[in-house]
Design an enzyme around this catalytic site. Structure first.
Site, PDB file in Angstrom:
ATOM      1  N   CYS A 266      81.401 103.318 -44.258  1.00 36.24           N
ATOM      2  CA  CYS A 266      79.442 103.499 -44.649  1.00 36.24           C
ATOM      3  C   CYS A 266      79.924 104.848 -45.627  1.00 36.24           C
ATOM      4  CB  CYS A 266      79.352 103.154 -43.194  1.00 36.24           C
ATOM      5  SG  CYS A 266      77.662 103.819 -43.421  1.00 36.24           S
TER       6      CYS A 266
ATOM      7  N   CYS B 146      64.587 106.449 -38.217  1.00 42.19           N
ATOM      8  CA  CYS B 146      65.826 106.925 -38.286  1.00 42.19           C
ATOM      9  C   CYS B 146      66.487 108.462 -37.963  1.00 42.19           C
ATOM     10  CB  CYS B 146      66.420 106.349 -39.522  1.00 42.19           C
ATOM     11  SG  CYS B 146      67.353 106.747 -40.011  1.00 42.19           S
TER      12      CYS B 146
ATOM     13  N   GLY C 161      71.196 109.139 -46.630  1.00 37.00           N
ATOM     14  CA  GLY C 161      71.256 108.932 -48.071  1.00 37.00           C
ATOM     15  C   GLY C 161      70.528 107.422 -48.558  1.00 37.00           C
ATOM     16  N   GLU C 162      68.864 107.936 -49.571  1.00 38.29           N
ATOM     17  CA  GLU C 162      67.703 107.169 -50.260  1.00 38.29           C
ATOM     18  C   GLU C 162      69.393 106.977 -51.430  1.00 38.29           C
ATOM     19  OE1 GLU C 162      66.741 104.029 -49.618  1.00 38.29           O
ATOM     20  OE2 GLU C 162      66.716 103.712 -51.664  1.00 38.29           O
TER      21      GLU C 162
ATOM     22  N   SER D 182      72.697  99.720 -49.723  1.00 36.37           N
ATOM     23  CA  SER D 182      71.191  98.965 -49.051  1.00 36.37           C
ATOM     24  C   SER D 182      70.141 100.135 -49.125  1.00 36.37           C
ATOM     25  CB  SER D 182      71.903  99.540 -47.561  1.00 36.37           C
ATOM     26  OG  SER D 182      70.465  99.190 -46.463  1.00 36.37           O
TER      27      SER D 182
ATOM     28  N   SER E 229      66.576  97.093 -46.958  1.00 37.07           N
ATOM     29  CA  SER E 229      65.607  97.143 -45.489  1.00 37.07           C
ATOM     30  C   SER E 229      64.565  97.369 -45.107  1.00 37.07           C
ATOM     31  CB  SER E 229      66.318  99.354 -44.832  1.00 37.07           C
ATOM     32  OG  SER E 229      67.112  99.319 -45.036  1.00 37.07           O
ATOM     33  N   LEU E 230      64.022  95.677 -44.675  1.00 32.72           N
ATOM     34  CA  LEU E 230      62.933  95.124 -44.804  1.00 32.72           C
ATOM     35  C   LEU E 230      62.177  95.802 -43.200  1.00 32.72           C
ATOM     36  CD1 LEU E 230      60.904  92.980 -45.532  1.00 32.72           C
ATOM     37  CD2 LEU E 230      62.277  91.677 -45.011  1.00 32.72           C
ATOM     38  N   HIS E 231      63.315  95.567 -42.283  1.00 33.64           N
ATOM     39  CA  HIS E 231      62.206  96.003 -40.830  1.00 33.64           C
ATOM     40  C   HIS E 231      60.765  95.662 -40.402  1.00 33.64           C
ATOM     41  CE1 HIS E 231      66.057  97.822 -41.308  1.00 33.64           C
ATOM     42  NE2 HIS E 231      65.503  98.713 -41.967  1.00 33.64           N
TER      43      HIS E 231
ATOM     44  N   ASN F 236      69.712 100.965 -32.419  1.00 32.10           N
ATOM     45  CA  ASN F 236      70.692 101.608 -32.062  1.00 32.10           C
ATOM     46  C   ASN F 236      69.574 102.840 -31.795  1.00 32.10           C
ATOM     47  OD1 ASN F 236      73.456 100.518 -32.533  1.00 32.10           O
ATOM     48  ND2 ASN F 236      72.427 101.503 -34.568  1.00 32.10           N
TER      49      ASN F 236
HETATM   50  N1  SAH Z   1      68.358 104.127 -47.019  1.00 31.55           N
HETATM   51  C1  SAH Z   1      69.152 103.859 -47.042  1.00 31.55           C
HETATM   52  C2  SAH Z   1      70.536 103.550 -46.519  1.00 31.55           C
HETATM   53  C3  SAH Z   1      71.039 104.129 -45.358  1.00 31.55           C
HETATM   54  S1  SAH Z   1      70.485 103.024 -43.880  1.00 31.55           S
HETATM   55  C4  SAH Z   1      67.976 102.692 -46.034  1.00 31.55           C
HETATM   56  O1  SAH Z   1      67.522 102.625 -45.911  1.00 31.55           O
HETATM   57  O2  SAH Z   1      68.276 100.718 -46.177  1.00 31.55           O
HETATM   58  C5  SAH Z   1      70.751 102.431 -43.194  1.00 31.55           C
HETATM   59  C6  SAH Z   1      70.602 101.067 -42.700  1.00 31.55           C
HETATM   60  O3  SAH Z   1      70.382 101.452 -41.103  1.00 31.55           O
HETATM   61  C7  SAH Z   1      69.238 100.769 -43.170  1.00 31.55           C
HETATM   62  O4  SAH Z   1      68.634  99.884 -43.206  1.00 31.55           O
HETATM   63  C8  SAH Z   1      67.761 101.980 -42.205  1.00 31.55           C
HETATM   64  O5  SAH Z   1      67.434 100.953 -41.686  1.00 31.55           O
HETATM   65  C9  SAH Z   1      69.286 100.887 -40.542  1.00 31.55           C
HETATM   66  N2  SAH Z   1      68.886 102.124 -39.621  1.00 31.55           N
HETATM   67  C10 SAH Z   1      68.273 103.200 -39.104  1.00 31.55           C
HETATM   68  N3  SAH Z   1      68.185 103.567 -38.036  1.00 31.55           N
HETATM   69  C11 SAH Z   1      68.547 102.859 -37.643  1.00 31.55           C
HETATM   70  C12 SAH Z   1      68.774 102.811 -35.742  1.00 31.55           C
HETATM   71  N4  SAH Z   1      68.122 103.378 -35.246  1.00 31.55           N
HETATM   72  N5  SAH Z   1      69.121 101.596 -35.217  1.00 31.55           N
HETATM   73  C13 SAH Z   1      70.072 100.362 -36.622  1.00 31.55           C
HETATM   74  N6  SAH Z   1      69.627 100.617 -38.100  1.00 31.55           N
HETATM   75  C14 SAH Z   1      69.343 102.247 -38.272  1.00 31.55           C
END
Ligand code: SAH
Length: 345
Positions: free
Chosen positions: A102, A116, A156-157, A188, A211-213, A287
């Site tokens: 990763c 995050c 990072g994004e 991602s 990353s939908l959420h 997490n």
């Molecule tokens: N910026 C990108 C890639 C980095 S984050 C993105 O947003 O996809 C990678 C993944 O981890 C994303 O889906 C993010 O939302 C998720 N993520 C962030 N914090 C998290 C946490 N505490 N537990 C589980 N997943 C998390």
């Protein structure tokens, strides 16, 4: 000075042509770098001296330094120091199908997703393609094995660093580079719609995850500020366009946040949003971090959520957990050394 690991194969060919040399030298140099893993240009035996001297004037071999490794049963977490004293982390995971890394793409992150940890520090700068490539090289050196899969899901994004990230993909995918198959590479994004469209014409068959959420704008606006710039409709249209152009199935990541996005109604809304879209849904047990606003959904509630989606005939999985013992799981990576960070929060 430029880092030699920043160079895509094609740009290296151009470089040699600009020196009035045969572009085949790119081939030779790539195998010294990625196969024989040289530490100095002086180790090269099949390129003549003046060109070696020129390479030494123009490039460094590597810019990042491994400063710490934490090892758990199936996961290693690596801390790297960059040459401006910044730090990033990467994670190695051992799966039955291979080893995946990763990779982080920025120091800090500006997307500000509330849950995050990585985004607690604003973006300081983009990583270069070489700094990303080196994360993998250094990890391979540490484990003395080849890395088979790469996910661009660290700090990072990636779409906020589009050019370097796409060059990085070209470098690691190249047969003479790290030769990581494009289907083994996943990027991602939090949903930068115009970049999703641009990525549709990036001619590498890599995987895209969103990353939908949250299944609606109201909720997504609350936890992911990027949604205000690119609301769900815009993101979904961009993804549909991406699918039409590439025919590649998208993965939707959905973190399960206790009492925030995990109700039965949310599951139904999610099905409605993704109905008819050929995709995968990956439910991710959250997490927990120092942020007390977010807790992980209990297991039976995750399973209930899963069942609702499954009953709607959609491809859904629950993500296997990795690395939370050593804070190496998604969203737990930081771009500051731990000791510095403790003063920071
Ligand atoms: N910026 C990108 C890639 C980095 S984050 C993105 O947003 O996809 C990678 C993944 O981890 C994303 O889906 C993010 O939302 C998720 N993520 C962030 N914090 C998290 C946490 N505490 N537990 C589980 N997943 C998390």
């Amino acid at each position: 000075m430029e880092n030699i690991y920043d160079k895509t194969f094609e740009s290296l060919e151009e470089y040699f042509l600009s020196l009035n040399e045969k572009k085949f030298k790119a081939n030779q140099l790539y195998s010294w770098l990625y196969d024989k893993k040289i530490k100095s240009f002086d180790e090269i035996t099949d390129i003549k001296k003046p060109i070696i001297e020129r390479l030494k004037e123009d490039f460094t071999i590597g810019d990042i330094k491994l400063v710490n490794v934490e090892k758990d049963e199936l996961v290693n977490k690596y801390l790297f120091e960059l040459n401006d004293n910044e730090h990033v982390e990467s994670v190695l995971m051992r799966h039955d199908y291979g080893t995946s890394v990763c990779v982080s793409s920025q120091v800090g992150c500006n997307m500000g997703c509330k849950f995050c940890e990585s985004g607690r520090r604003k973006k300081v700068r983009n990583l270069t393609s070489g700094e990303m490539t080196e994360q993998i090289l250094k990890i391979e050196e540490d484990i003395k094995e080849k890395v088979t899969h790469v996910v661009i899901m660290g700090i990072g994004e990636p779409f906020d660093n589009y050019e370097n990230v796409t060059n990085f993909i070209k470098i690691i995918n190249h047969a003479k580079g790290l030769a990581i198959g494009s289907r083994h590479i996943t990027l991602s994004t939090c949903g930068i719609a115009p970049k999703i469209r641009e990525f549709a014409s990036f001619p590498y068959q890599v995987n895209l995850a969103l990353s939908l959420h949250a299944p609606n704008d109201e909720l997504r606006n609350k936890i992911m500020p990027i949604n205000k710039a690119y609301p769900l409709k815009e993101v979904m249209n961009a993804l549909k366009y991406y699918y039409k152009e590439t025919n590649r199935r998208i993965t939707f990541e959905y973190i399960m946040l206790d009492n925030i996005n995990d109700s039965e109604d949310n599951a139904k809304e999610l099905c409605k949003l993704l109905k008819g879209f050929n995709c995968y849904i990956n439910l991710i047990p959250y997490n927990e971090t120092n942020n007390i606003d977010f807790k992980r959904t209990k297991k039976d509630k995750i399973l209930k959520f899963y069942d609702i989606i499954k009953k709607n005939d959609m491809n859904v999985t629950i993500r296997k957990e990795f690395g939370s013992n050593i804070s190496a799981a998604c969203g737990q990576l930081r771009s500051k050394k731990e000791d510095l960070w403790n003063h920071f929060i």
